[in-house]
Design a protein around this motif. Sequence first.
Motif, mmCIF file in Angstrom:
data_model
loop_
_atom_site.group_PDB
_atom_site.id
_atom_site.type_symbol
_atom_site.label_atom_id
_atom_site.label_comp_id
_atom_site.label_asym_id
_atom_site.label_seq_id
_atom_site.Cartn_x
_atom_site.Cartn_y
_atom_site.Cartn_z
ATOM 1 N N THR A 24 0.499 9.817 -14.886
ATOM 2 C CA THR A 24 -0.861 9.354 -15.154
ATOM 3 C C THR A 24 -1.438 10.016 -16.409
ATOM 4 N N SER A 25 -0.860 11.156 -16.806
ATOM 5 C CA SER A 25 -1.352 11.808 -18.023
ATOM 6 C C SER A 25 -0.775 11.151 -19.277
ATOM 7 N N GLY A 26 0.170 10.230 -19.080
ATOM 8 C CA GLY A 26 0.753 9.532 -20.226
ATOM 9 C C GLY A 26 1.998 10.198 -20.781
ATOM 10 N N ASP A 75 5.084 3.399 -11.931
ATOM 11 C CA ASP A 75 4.549 4.170 -13.043
ATOM 12 C C ASP A 75 5.595 4.333 -14.153
ATOM 13 N N LYS A 76 5.157 5.017 -15.203
ATOM 14 C CA LYS A 76 6.091 5.192 -16.313
ATOM 15 C C LYS A 76 6.987 6.404 -16.080
ATOM 16 N N ARG A 336 -2.254 16.783 -23.049
ATOM 17 C CA ARG A 336 -2.453 15.436 -22.519
ATOM 18 C C ARG A 336 -3.715 15.331 -21.660
#
Lengths: 471, 108
Positions: A24-26, A75-76, A336
Amino acid sequence: MITTDIAIVGSGPAGLAAAIEAATSGARVVLLDEHLRLGGQFFKQVPSCFTIEDPSRLGKEYSVGQEFIRLVSSDKVDLWLDSLVWGVAGDRTLAIRRGSDCLQLKAEKVIVATGAYDRPVPFPGWTLPGVITAGAAQTLVKNQWMVPSGRVLLVGSGPFQLPVAHQLLQGGAKIAAVVESLSFSGLLRTSLGALGRPDRGLEGLGYWLEIRRSGAQFLFGHTIIEAIGEREVRAAVIAAVDDAGRVKPGSERTMEVDTICTAFGFLPSTQVTSLLGCADRFDEEAGGFLPTHDEYQETSVAGVFVAGETSGIGGSDVALAEGRLAAVAAAWQFGRLSQSDVDSKLAAIRPKLQAARRFAAYLQRTFGPKPAAFERIPDDTVVCRCEEVTAGDVRRAVLDGADSLKAVKIRTRAGMGPCQGRICSSTVATLASLVSGKPVEAFGAPSVRPPVKPVRLGALADQAREGLRRS
Amino acid sequence: MTDNGFTRIAGGIQRGKQFSIQVDGQPIVAFAGETVAAALLASGRLPLRHTEKHEKPRGIFCGMGICFDCLMTVNGMCNVRTCITPAEPGMIVTTQYGLPGVSADDNH
Protein backbone atom coordinates in the motif's frame (compact mmCIF):
# COMPACT_ATOMS: atom_id res chain seq x y z
CA MET A 1 20.65 -10.61 -10.05
CA ILE A 2 17.10 -9.37 -9.50
CA THR A 3 16.43 -6.26 -7.40
CA THR A 4 13.43 -5.13 -5.40
CA ASP A 5 12.52 -2.61 -2.71
CA ILE A 6 11.27 -4.95 0.01
CA ALA A 7 11.80 -8.71 0.16
CA ILE A 8 9.67 -10.61 2.68
CA VAL A 9 10.76 -14.13 3.60
CA GLY A 10 7.83 -16.34 4.65
CA SER A 11 4.11 -15.99 3.85
CA GLY A 12 2.50 -16.84 7.20
CA PRO A 13 0.55 -14.22 9.20
CA ALA A 14 3.58 -11.92 9.67
CA GLY A 15 4.75 -12.13 6.06
CA LEU A 16 1.27 -11.63 4.58
CA ALA A 17 0.52 -8.65 6.86
CA ALA A 18 3.90 -7.13 5.99
CA ALA A 19 3.38 -7.65 2.25
CA ILE A 20 -0.08 -6.03 2.23
CA GLU A 21 1.14 -3.05 4.27
CA ALA A 22 4.32 -2.64 2.22
CA ALA A 23 2.42 -2.76 -1.07
CA THR A 24 0.00 0.00 0.00
CA SER A 25 3.01 2.30 0.40
CA GLY A 26 3.77 1.81 -3.29
CA ALA A 27 7.05 -0.05 -2.75
CA ARG A 28 8.01 -2.96 -5.03
CA VAL A 29 7.51 -6.07 -2.89
CA VAL A 30 8.62 -9.68 -3.35
CA LEU A 31 6.97 -12.20 -1.00
CA LEU A 32 8.85 -15.51 -0.81
CA ASP A 33 7.72 -18.86 0.52
CA GLU A 34 9.35 -22.26 0.32
CA HIS A 35 6.02 -24.01 0.06
CA LEU A 36 3.62 -24.29 -2.87
CA ARG A 37 0.80 -22.32 -1.23
CA LEU A 38 0.69 -19.02 0.62
CA GLY A 39 -0.38 -18.90 4.27
CA GLY A 40 2.30 -20.79 6.15
CA GLN A 41 1.46 -23.19 8.95
CA PHE A 42 -1.16 -21.04 10.71
CA PHE A 43 -3.36 -20.09 7.74
CA LYS A 44 -2.82 -23.59 6.37
CA GLN A 45 -4.52 -23.64 2.97
CA VAL A 46 -5.79 -26.77 1.23
CA PRO A 47 -4.22 -27.92 -2.06
CA SER A 48 -5.59 -26.16 -5.14
CA CYS A 49 -7.01 -29.47 -6.47
CA PHE A 50 -9.25 -29.87 -3.39
CA THR A 51 -12.75 -28.37 -3.26
CA ILE A 52 -14.08 -27.73 0.23
CA GLU A 53 -17.87 -27.91 0.43
CA ASP A 54 -18.12 -25.99 3.71
CA PRO A 55 -15.05 -23.83 4.36
CA SER A 56 -16.41 -22.76 7.77
CA ARG A 57 -15.55 -26.28 8.94
CA LEU A 58 -11.89 -25.35 8.55
CA GLY A 59 -12.08 -22.77 11.31
CA LYS A 60 -11.79 -19.02 11.22
CA GLU A 61 -8.04 -19.03 10.54
CA TYR A 62 -8.79 -20.56 7.16
CA SER A 63 -11.19 -17.81 6.07
CA VAL A 64 -9.05 -15.05 7.60
CA GLY A 65 -6.08 -16.55 5.75
CA GLN A 66 -8.07 -16.59 2.50
CA GLU A 67 -8.86 -12.90 2.91
CA PHE A 68 -5.18 -12.05 3.46
CA ILE A 69 -4.22 -14.15 0.46
CA ARG A 70 -6.85 -12.38 -1.67
CA LEU A 71 -5.50 -8.98 -0.58
CA VAL A 72 -1.90 -9.91 -1.25
CA SER A 73 -2.78 -11.40 -4.64
CA SER A 74 -4.66 -8.33 -5.81
CA ASP A 75 -1.98 -5.93 -4.64
CA LYS A 76 1.30 -5.09 -6.28
CA VAL A 77 3.13 -7.96 -4.63
CA ASP A 78 5.36 -10.29 -6.62
CA LEU A 79 4.62 -13.76 -5.21
CA TRP A 80 7.47 -16.26 -5.33
CA LEU A 81 6.28 -19.68 -4.21
CA ASP A 82 8.41 -22.85 -4.15
CA SER A 83 11.21 -20.36 -3.35
CA LEU A 84 13.67 -21.31 -0.63
CA VAL A 85 16.06 -18.71 0.79
CA TRP A 86 19.03 -21.02 1.32
CA GLY A 87 21.83 -18.51 1.85
CA VAL A 88 22.98 -14.92 1.85
CA ALA A 89 25.16 -13.70 -1.01
CA GLY A 90 25.93 -10.16 0.24
CA ASP A 91 24.29 -7.18 1.95
CA ARG A 92 20.53 -7.88 1.93
CA THR A 93 21.14 -10.19 -1.03
CA LEU A 94 19.35 -13.51 -0.73
CA ALA A 95 20.46 -16.71 -2.43
CA ILE A 96 17.28 -18.44 -3.54
CA ARG A 97 16.25 -21.72 -5.07
CA ARG A 98 13.09 -21.00 -7.03
CA GLY A 99 11.58 -24.17 -8.48
CA SER A 100 14.61 -25.93 -9.90
CA ASP A 101 16.55 -22.70 -10.57
CA CYS A 102 18.97 -20.83 -8.33
CA LEU A 103 19.09 -17.03 -8.39
CA GLN A 104 19.87 -14.00 -6.24
CA LEU A 105 17.53 -11.27 -5.05
CA LYS A 106 18.90 -7.96 -3.77
CA ALA A 107 16.48 -5.94 -1.68
CA GLU A 108 16.76 -2.50 -0.10
CA LYS A 109 14.88 -3.87 2.92
CA VAL A 110 14.45 -7.46 4.04
CA ILE A 111 11.69 -8.60 6.40
CA VAL A 112 12.37 -12.06 7.83
CA ALA A 113 9.14 -13.84 8.80
CA THR A 114 10.23 -17.47 8.69
CA GLY A 115 7.94 -18.62 11.52
CA ALA A 116 8.43 -21.48 13.92
CA TYR A 117 8.21 -25.24 14.26
CA ASP A 118 7.10 -27.74 16.92
CA ARG A 119 9.59 -27.95 19.77
CA PRO A 120 10.94 -31.50 19.87
CA VAL A 121 11.35 -33.15 23.29
CA PRO A 122 12.92 -36.62 23.02
CA PHE A 123 11.76 -39.69 24.97
CA PRO A 124 12.49 -43.38 24.36
CA GLY A 125 10.67 -44.49 21.21
CA TRP A 126 10.09 -40.95 19.86
CA THR A 127 11.72 -41.88 16.54
CA LEU A 128 9.19 -44.68 15.88
CA PRO A 129 6.87 -44.22 12.90
CA GLY A 130 3.55 -43.17 14.42
CA VAL A 131 5.05 -40.50 16.69
CA ILE A 132 4.38 -37.20 14.94
CA THR A 133 4.33 -33.57 15.98
CA ALA A 134 0.97 -31.95 16.68
CA GLY A 135 1.80 -29.61 13.79
CA ALA A 136 2.11 -32.60 11.45
CA ALA A 137 -1.21 -33.97 12.72
CA GLN A 138 -2.82 -30.60 12.05
CA THR A 139 -1.37 -30.43 8.54
CA LEU A 140 -2.64 -33.92 7.76
CA VAL A 141 -6.15 -33.14 8.97
CA LYS A 142 -6.52 -29.53 7.74
CA ASN A 143 -4.48 -29.66 4.54
CA GLN A 144 -4.64 -33.31 3.47
CA TRP A 145 -8.04 -34.18 5.00
CA MET A 146 -6.97 -37.38 6.69
CA VAL A 147 -6.94 -38.52 10.31
CA PRO A 148 -5.20 -41.36 12.17
CA SER A 149 -7.23 -44.57 11.78
CA GLY A 150 -6.45 -45.89 15.27
CA ARG A 151 -6.31 -44.55 18.80
CA VAL A 152 -4.57 -41.18 19.19
CA LEU A 153 -2.64 -39.86 22.17
CA LEU A 154 -1.97 -36.14 22.33
CA VAL A 155 0.78 -35.23 24.75
CA GLY A 156 2.70 -32.12 25.64
CA SER A 157 2.17 -28.78 27.28
CA GLY A 158 0.33 -25.68 26.22
CA PRO A 159 -2.85 -24.61 24.47
CA PHE A 160 -1.94 -25.91 20.98
CA GLN A 161 -3.05 -29.45 21.92
CA LEU A 162 -6.65 -28.27 22.23
CA PRO A 163 -7.41 -27.03 18.70
CA VAL A 164 -5.52 -30.00 17.27
CA ALA A 165 -7.67 -32.38 19.36
CA HIS A 166 -10.77 -30.51 18.17
CA GLN A 167 -9.75 -30.79 14.50
CA LEU A 168 -8.94 -34.50 14.88
CA LEU A 169 -12.33 -35.16 16.51
CA GLN A 170 -14.11 -33.20 13.78
CA GLY A 171 -12.35 -35.40 11.23
CA GLY A 172 -13.61 -38.52 12.99
CA ALA A 173 -10.46 -39.55 14.86
CA LYS A 174 -10.61 -41.56 18.10
CA ILE A 175 -8.65 -39.79 20.83
CA ALA A 176 -7.64 -42.00 23.76
CA ALA A 177 -6.26 -39.17 25.89
CA VAL A 178 -4.99 -35.62 25.93
CA VAL A 179 -2.07 -35.38 28.34
CA GLU A 180 -0.96 -31.98 29.69
CA SER A 181 2.13 -31.81 31.90
CA LEU A 182 0.95 -28.72 33.78
CA SER A 183 -1.15 -29.69 36.81
CA PHE A 184 -4.71 -28.43 37.13
CA SER A 185 -3.76 -26.51 40.28
CA GLY A 186 -0.78 -25.08 38.38
CA LEU A 187 -3.15 -23.89 35.67
CA LEU A 188 -5.47 -22.28 38.25
CA ARG A 189 -2.55 -20.60 40.01
CA THR A 190 -1.37 -18.99 36.77
CA SER A 191 -4.79 -18.30 35.27
CA LEU A 192 -4.71 -14.66 36.39
CA GLY A 193 -2.28 -14.16 33.52
CA ALA A 194 -4.99 -15.16 31.05
CA LEU A 195 -7.54 -12.62 32.31
CA GLY A 196 -6.53 -10.21 29.58
CA ARG A 197 -7.91 -12.66 27.02
CA PRO A 198 -11.13 -14.18 28.41
CA ASP A 199 -12.12 -15.14 24.83
CA ARG A 200 -9.13 -17.48 24.61
CA GLY A 201 -9.96 -18.96 28.02
CA LEU A 202 -13.52 -19.70 26.86
CA GLU A 203 -12.24 -21.16 23.60
CA GLY A 204 -10.00 -23.51 25.64
CA LEU A 205 -12.89 -24.48 27.91
CA GLY A 206 -15.02 -25.31 24.86
CA TYR A 207 -12.32 -27.60 23.48
CA TRP A 208 -11.91 -29.25 26.89
CA LEU A 209 -15.65 -30.01 27.05
CA GLU A 210 -15.64 -31.39 23.51
CA ILE A 211 -12.66 -33.65 24.30
CA ARG A 212 -14.29 -34.97 27.48
CA ARG A 213 -17.61 -35.53 25.68
CA SER A 214 -15.85 -37.59 23.00
CA GLY A 215 -14.93 -40.09 25.71
CA ALA A 216 -11.25 -39.18 25.70
CA GLN A 217 -9.38 -38.82 28.99
CA PHE A 218 -7.96 -35.40 29.80
CA LEU A 219 -5.02 -35.75 32.15
CA PHE A 220 -3.39 -32.73 33.79
CA GLY A 221 -0.04 -33.19 35.53
CA HIS A 222 1.00 -36.12 33.33
CA THR A 223 3.47 -36.65 30.53
CA ILE A 224 4.84 -39.30 28.20
CA ILE A 225 7.75 -41.44 29.37
CA GLU A 226 8.10 -43.83 26.45
CA ALA A 227 6.64 -44.85 23.10
CA ILE A 228 6.61 -48.64 22.63
CA GLY A 229 6.75 -50.56 19.34
CA GLU A 230 9.11 -52.30 16.93
CA ARG A 231 8.29 -51.04 13.47
CA GLU A 232 5.46 -48.72 14.49
CA VAL A 233 3.95 -47.34 17.68
CA ARG A 234 1.66 -49.73 19.58
CA ALA A 235 1.59 -48.22 23.08
CA ALA A 236 2.72 -45.31 25.23
CA VAL A 237 3.86 -45.16 28.84
CA ILE A 238 2.53 -42.10 30.64
CA ALA A 239 3.17 -41.00 34.20
CA ALA A 240 2.20 -38.29 36.67
CA VAL A 241 4.70 -35.47 37.11
CA ASP A 242 5.19 -32.90 39.86
CA ASP A 243 5.40 -29.13 39.30
CA ALA A 244 9.09 -29.43 38.43
CA GLY A 245 8.24 -32.00 35.76
CA ARG A 246 9.71 -34.94 37.71
CA VAL A 247 7.97 -38.32 37.39
CA LYS A 248 6.08 -39.43 40.49
CA PRO A 249 7.45 -42.94 41.14
CA GLY A 250 4.92 -45.73 40.70
CA SER A 251 2.52 -43.61 38.62
CA GLU A 252 3.63 -45.08 35.28
CA ARG A 253 1.00 -46.84 33.20
CA THR A 254 0.80 -48.18 29.67
CA MET A 255 -1.87 -47.10 27.19
CA GLU A 256 -2.44 -48.90 23.90
CA VAL A 257 -2.33 -46.23 21.19
CA ASP A 258 -1.51 -46.18 17.47
CA THR A 259 -0.54 -42.55 16.89
CA ILE A 260 1.19 -40.18 19.32
CA CYS A 261 1.08 -36.42 18.66
CA THR A 262 3.58 -34.32 20.62
CA ALA A 263 2.99 -30.63 21.40
CA PHE A 264 5.67 -29.11 23.63
CA GLY A 265 5.46 -25.59 22.23
CA PHE A 266 7.40 -24.04 19.36
CA LEU A 267 10.90 -22.94 18.43
CA PRO A 268 11.52 -19.91 16.18
CA SER A 269 13.18 -20.50 12.79
CA THR A 270 16.16 -18.15 12.98
CA GLN A 271 18.46 -19.58 10.29
CA VAL A 272 17.94 -16.69 7.85
CA THR A 273 18.50 -13.94 10.46
CA SER A 274 21.65 -15.77 11.60
CA LEU A 275 23.01 -15.89 8.05
CA LEU A 276 22.19 -12.19 7.57
CA GLY A 277 24.40 -11.50 10.59
CA CYS A 278 21.67 -10.24 12.94
CA ALA A 279 22.76 -10.07 16.58
CA ASP A 280 20.91 -12.37 18.96
CA ARG A 281 20.31 -12.75 22.68
CA PHE A 282 19.51 -15.74 24.86
CA ASP A 283 15.88 -15.89 25.96
CA GLU A 284 15.34 -18.07 29.01
CA GLU A 285 11.64 -18.72 28.38
CA ALA A 286 12.07 -19.36 24.66
CA GLY A 287 14.90 -21.75 25.54
CA GLY A 288 17.11 -20.40 22.78
CA PHE A 289 18.70 -17.44 21.04
CA LEU A 290 16.44 -14.87 19.38
CA PRO A 291 17.37 -12.05 17.02
CA THR A 292 17.35 -8.70 18.82
CA HIS A 293 15.28 -5.89 17.35
CA ASP A 294 14.25 -2.32 18.13
CA GLU A 295 10.71 -1.00 18.57
CA TYR A 296 10.33 -0.92 14.76
CA GLN A 297 11.30 -4.62 14.44
CA GLU A 298 14.65 -3.64 12.86
CA THR A 299 17.51 -5.99 13.76
CA SER A 300 21.14 -5.03 14.43
CA VAL A 301 21.68 -5.10 10.65
CA ALA A 302 20.37 -1.89 9.05
CA GLY A 303 17.48 -2.58 6.69
CA VAL A 304 16.85 -6.09 8.00
CA PHE A 305 13.63 -6.52 9.98
CA VAL A 306 12.15 -9.47 11.81
CA ALA A 307 8.45 -10.20 12.35
CA GLY A 308 6.30 -12.94 13.86
CA GLU A 309 7.48 -16.16 15.49
CA THR A 310 11.05 -15.65 14.24
CA SER A 311 11.40 -12.82 16.76
CA GLY A 312 10.03 -15.00 19.60
CA ILE A 313 6.95 -17.19 19.96
CA GLY A 314 3.98 -14.84 20.22
CA GLY A 315 1.13 -16.37 18.23
CA SER A 316 -0.73 -15.04 15.21
CA ASP A 317 -1.94 -11.75 16.75
CA VAL A 318 1.63 -10.73 17.56
CA ALA A 319 2.75 -11.90 14.12
CA LEU A 320 0.12 -9.85 12.26
CA ALA A 321 0.99 -6.69 14.24
CA GLU A 322 4.75 -7.15 13.93
CA GLY A 323 4.44 -7.80 10.20
CA ARG A 324 2.55 -4.52 9.69
CA LEU A 325 4.93 -2.64 11.98
CA ALA A 326 8.03 -3.89 10.15
CA ALA A 327 6.50 -2.97 6.78
CA VAL A 328 5.53 0.54 7.97
CA ALA A 329 9.06 1.09 9.30
CA ALA A 330 10.67 -0.26 6.12
CA ALA A 331 8.46 1.92 3.89
CA TRP A 332 9.18 4.94 6.11
CA GLN A 333 12.95 4.46 5.80
CA PHE A 334 12.32 4.36 2.08
CA GLY A 335 10.64 7.76 2.16
CA ARG A 336 7.41 6.16 0.98
CA LEU A 337 5.42 7.33 4.00
CA SER A 338 5.10 10.73 5.66
CA GLN A 339 5.76 11.17 9.37
CA SER A 340 2.04 11.69 10.05
CA ASP A 341 1.11 8.53 8.09
CA VAL A 342 3.61 6.60 10.15
CA ASP A 343 2.41 8.05 13.45
CA SER A 344 -1.22 7.18 12.78
CA LYS A 345 -0.37 3.67 11.59
CA LEU A 346 1.85 3.00 14.60
CA ALA A 347 -0.82 4.33 16.99
CA ALA A 348 -3.22 1.75 15.52
CA ILE A 349 -0.79 -1.17 15.68
CA ARG A 350 1.08 -0.74 18.96
CA PRO A 351 -1.69 -1.17 21.60
CA LYS A 352 -2.85 -4.42 19.94
CA LEU A 353 0.73 -5.62 19.77
CA GLN A 354 1.36 -4.92 23.44
CA ALA A 355 -1.79 -6.77 24.55
CA ALA A 356 -0.98 -9.74 22.31
CA ARG A 357 2.60 -9.85 23.62
CA ARG A 358 1.40 -9.87 27.24
CA PHE A 359 -0.80 -12.89 26.59
CA ALA A 360 2.01 -14.67 24.70
CA ALA A 361 4.41 -14.04 27.59
CA TYR A 362 1.89 -15.60 30.00
CA LEU A 363 1.70 -18.73 27.82
CA GLN A 364 5.51 -18.95 27.58
CA ARG A 365 5.88 -18.63 31.37
CA THR A 366 3.16 -21.15 32.15
CA PHE A 367 3.78 -23.97 29.70
CA GLY A 368 6.80 -25.52 28.05
CA PRO A 369 9.11 -28.38 28.97
CA LYS A 370 10.92 -28.41 32.32
CA PRO A 371 14.60 -29.44 32.65
CA ALA A 372 13.45 -32.71 34.27
CA ALA A 373 11.99 -33.76 30.89
CA PHE A 374 15.55 -33.73 29.50
CA GLU A 375 17.24 -35.04 32.66
CA ARG A 376 15.32 -38.32 32.40
CA ILE A 377 16.22 -39.03 28.75
CA PRO A 378 18.08 -42.37 28.92
CA ASP A 379 21.64 -42.45 27.54
CA ASP A 380 20.65 -44.77 24.67
CA THR A 381 17.84 -42.52 23.34
CA VAL A 382 18.57 -40.84 20.02
CA VAL A 383 18.37 -37.04 20.33
CA CYS A 384 19.79 -36.05 16.90
CA ARG A 385 17.43 -37.86 14.57
CA CYS A 386 19.49 -37.23 11.41
CA GLU A 387 22.87 -38.48 12.63
CA GLU A 388 21.47 -40.91 15.24
CA VAL A 389 23.43 -39.35 18.11
CA THR A 390 22.22 -40.42 21.56
CA ALA A 391 21.76 -38.44 24.78
CA GLY A 392 24.69 -40.44 26.20
CA ASP A 393 26.94 -39.40 23.28
CA VAL A 394 26.14 -35.74 24.01
CA ARG A 395 26.63 -36.08 27.79
CA ARG A 396 29.98 -37.88 27.33
CA ALA A 397 31.19 -35.23 24.88
CA VAL A 398 30.40 -32.45 27.36
CA LEU A 399 32.02 -34.33 30.26
CA ASP A 400 35.06 -34.83 28.00
CA GLY A 401 35.37 -31.06 27.62
CA ALA A 402 33.12 -29.98 24.74
CA ASP A 403 32.15 -26.48 25.91
CA SER A 404 29.94 -25.20 23.06
CA LEU A 405 27.26 -26.53 20.73
CA LYS A 406 29.88 -26.31 17.99
CA ALA A 407 32.31 -28.50 19.98
CA VAL A 408 29.57 -31.05 20.71
CA LYS A 409 28.68 -31.07 17.00
CA ILE A 410 32.29 -31.70 15.96
CA ARG A 411 32.70 -34.56 18.47
CA THR A 412 29.35 -36.27 18.04
CA ARG A 413 27.95 -35.04 14.67
CA ALA A 414 24.78 -33.89 16.53
CA GLY A 415 23.31 -31.17 14.31
CA MET A 416 25.40 -32.06 11.25
CA GLY A 417 22.63 -33.82 9.30
CA PRO A 418 20.21 -32.42 6.72
CA CYS A 419 17.95 -30.74 9.32
CA GLN A 420 20.98 -28.69 10.46
CA GLY A 421 20.19 -29.04 14.14
CA ARG A 422 16.65 -27.66 13.97
CA ILE A 423 15.39 -30.79 15.71
CA CYS A 424 18.25 -31.49 18.16
CA SER A 425 20.06 -28.27 19.05
CA SER A 426 17.70 -27.10 21.83
CA THR A 427 17.85 -30.59 23.38
CA VAL A 428 21.63 -30.78 23.01
CA ALA A 429 22.03 -27.38 24.69
CA THR A 430 19.77 -28.40 27.58
CA LEU A 431 21.54 -31.77 28.06
CA ALA A 432 24.92 -30.00 27.98
CA SER A 433 23.76 -27.50 30.58
CA LEU A 434 22.35 -30.19 32.88
CA VAL A 435 25.43 -32.41 32.77
CA SER A 436 27.92 -29.55 33.17
CA GLY A 437 25.99 -27.37 35.60
CA LYS A 438 26.61 -24.37 33.32
CA PRO A 439 23.75 -22.24 31.96
CA VAL A 440 22.30 -23.17 28.55
CA GLU A 441 23.53 -19.93 26.99
CA ALA A 442 27.14 -20.77 27.89
CA PHE A 443 27.08 -23.27 25.01
CA GLY A 444 26.27 -20.57 22.47
CA ALA A 445 23.85 -20.43 19.56
CA PRO A 446 23.84 -23.29 17.03
CA SER A 447 26.03 -22.56 14.03
CA VAL A 448 24.12 -22.01 10.80
CA ARG A 449 25.67 -22.82 7.44
CA PRO A 450 24.34 -22.34 3.93
CA PRO A 451 22.45 -24.04 2.45
CA VAL A 452 19.99 -23.86 5.36
CA LYS A 453 18.11 -26.65 3.61
CA PRO A 454 19.68 -28.93 0.98
CA VAL A 455 19.84 -27.57 -2.59
CA ARG A 456 20.71 -29.76 -5.57
CA LEU A 457 24.24 -29.33 -6.88
CA GLY A 458 22.87 -29.22 -10.42
CA ALA A 459 20.79 -26.13 -9.61
CA LEU A 460 23.85 -24.38 -8.16
CA ALA A 461 25.95 -25.39 -11.15
CA ASP A 462 23.37 -23.96 -13.54
CA GLN A 463 23.50 -20.65 -11.68
CA ALA A 464 27.31 -20.63 -11.81
CA ARG A 465 27.26 -21.29 -15.58
CA GLU A 466 24.69 -18.53 -16.02
CA GLY A 467 26.94 -16.16 -14.06
CA LEU A 468 29.95 -17.01 -16.22
CA ARG A 469 28.03 -16.35 -19.39
CA ARG A 470 27.01 -12.93 -18.16
CA SER A 471 30.48 -11.82 -17.05
CA MET B 1 -4.46 -55.01 17.01
CA THR B 2 -2.70 -51.83 16.00
CA ASP B 3 -3.97 -49.52 13.32
CA ASN B 4 -1.23 -47.03 12.55
CA GLY B 5 -2.47 -45.83 9.17
CA PHE B 6 -4.52 -42.78 8.29
CA THR B 7 -8.06 -42.57 6.92
CA ARG B 8 -9.25 -40.05 4.33
CA ILE B 9 -12.09 -37.91 5.71
CA ALA B 10 -15.06 -38.77 3.53
CA GLY B 11 -17.52 -35.89 3.71
CA GLY B 12 -17.21 -32.20 2.99
CA ILE B 13 -14.48 -32.39 0.37
CA GLN B 14 -13.85 -33.20 -3.25
CA ARG B 15 -10.28 -34.31 -3.79
CA GLY B 16 -8.51 -34.01 -7.10
CA LYS B 17 -8.60 -36.84 -9.58
CA GLN B 18 -7.62 -40.32 -8.49
CA PHE B 19 -4.52 -42.03 -9.87
CA SER B 20 -1.92 -44.50 -8.76
CA ILE B 21 1.74 -44.18 -7.87
CA GLN B 22 4.20 -47.02 -7.53
CA VAL B 23 5.89 -47.53 -4.19
CA ASP B 24 8.60 -50.20 -4.12
CA GLY B 25 6.92 -51.82 -7.11
CA GLN B 26 3.40 -51.84 -5.61
CA PRO B 27 0.65 -49.51 -6.84
CA ILE B 28 -1.05 -47.31 -4.24
CA VAL B 29 -3.94 -44.91 -4.65
CA ALA B 30 -3.40 -41.15 -4.51
CA PHE B 31 -5.56 -38.12 -5.23
CA ALA B 32 -4.37 -34.91 -6.89
CA GLY B 33 -3.42 -32.51 -4.09
CA GLU B 34 -2.11 -35.20 -1.76
CA THR B 35 1.52 -35.38 -0.80
CA VAL B 36 3.46 -38.58 -1.40
CA ALA B 37 3.76 -39.16 2.38
CA ALA B 38 0.02 -38.62 2.94
CA ALA B 39 -0.89 -41.08 0.17
CA LEU B 40 1.43 -43.62 1.84
CA LEU B 41 -0.16 -43.00 5.26
CA ALA B 42 -3.62 -43.50 3.76
CA SER B 43 -2.42 -46.79 2.23
CA GLY B 44 -1.56 -47.92 5.76
CA ARG B 45 2.19 -47.60 5.47
CA LEU B 46 4.06 -45.61 8.13
CA PRO B 47 7.79 -46.36 7.79
CA LEU B 48 9.15 -44.21 4.95
CA ARG B 49 12.90 -44.75 5.26
CA HIS B 50 15.42 -46.79 7.26
CA THR B 51 18.36 -45.15 9.02
CA GLU B 52 22.02 -45.70 8.19
CA LYS B 53 23.53 -46.43 11.60
CA HIS B 54 20.86 -48.25 13.61
CA GLU B 55 18.84 -49.44 10.56
CA LYS B 56 15.63 -48.22 12.23
CA PRO B 57 12.39 -47.29 10.44
CA ARG B 58 11.34 -43.64 10.38
CA GLY B 59 8.06 -42.10 9.37
CA ILE B 60 6.59 -38.66 8.86
CA PHE B 61 7.42 -36.48 11.88
CA CYS B 62 7.29 -32.69 11.37
CA GLY B 63 5.01 -32.70 8.32
CA MET B 64 6.40 -29.35 7.13
CA GLY B 65 9.72 -30.12 5.47
CA ILE B 66 12.15 -29.35 8.29
CA CYS B 67 13.06 -32.71 9.90
CA PHE B 68 14.07 -34.76 6.83
CA ASP B 69 12.73 -38.02 8.26
CA CYS B 70 10.37 -38.64 5.31
CA LEU B 71 13.10 -38.80 2.65
CA MET B 72 12.46 -41.22 -0.22
CA THR B 73 13.65 -41.65 -3.79
CA VAL B 74 11.08 -40.19 -6.21
CA ASN B 75 11.42 -40.74 -9.97
CA GLY B 76 15.11 -41.52 -9.49
CA MET B 77 15.82 -38.41 -7.41
CA CYS B 78 17.04 -39.34 -3.93
CA ASN B 79 16.36 -37.55 -0.61
CA VAL B 80 13.03 -36.03 -1.62
CA ARG B 81 10.94 -34.70 1.30
CA THR B 82 7.75 -36.68 0.68
CA CYS B 83 5.73 -34.71 3.27
CA ILE B 84 5.78 -31.60 1.05
CA THR B 85 6.01 -33.22 -2.40
CA PRO B 86 2.69 -33.57 -4.25
CA ALA B 87 1.95 -37.02 -5.67
CA GLU B 88 1.72 -37.15 -9.47
CA PRO B 89 0.30 -39.84 -11.72
CA GLY B 90 2.76 -42.64 -12.41
CA MET B 91 5.36 -41.52 -9.88
CA ILE B 92 7.93 -44.17 -9.00
CA VAL B 93 8.79 -44.05 -5.29
CA THR B 94 11.35 -46.26 -3.58
CA THR B 95 12.41 -46.67 0.05
CA GLN B 96 15.90 -45.63 1.07
CA TYR B 97 17.87 -47.98 3.31
CA GLY B 98 20.71 -45.98 4.85
CA LEU B 99 22.28 -43.20 2.82
CA PRO B 100 21.45 -43.37 -0.88
CA GLY B 101 24.38 -43.70 -3.24
CA VAL B 102 26.48 -45.33 -0.54
CA SER B 103 26.40 -49.09 -0.23
CA ALA B 104 25.45 -50.04 3.32
CA ASP B 105 28.14 -52.76 3.17
CA ASP B 106 30.89 -50.15 2.81
CA ASN B 107 29.98 -48.68 6.17
CA HIS B 108 29.96 -51.66 8.47
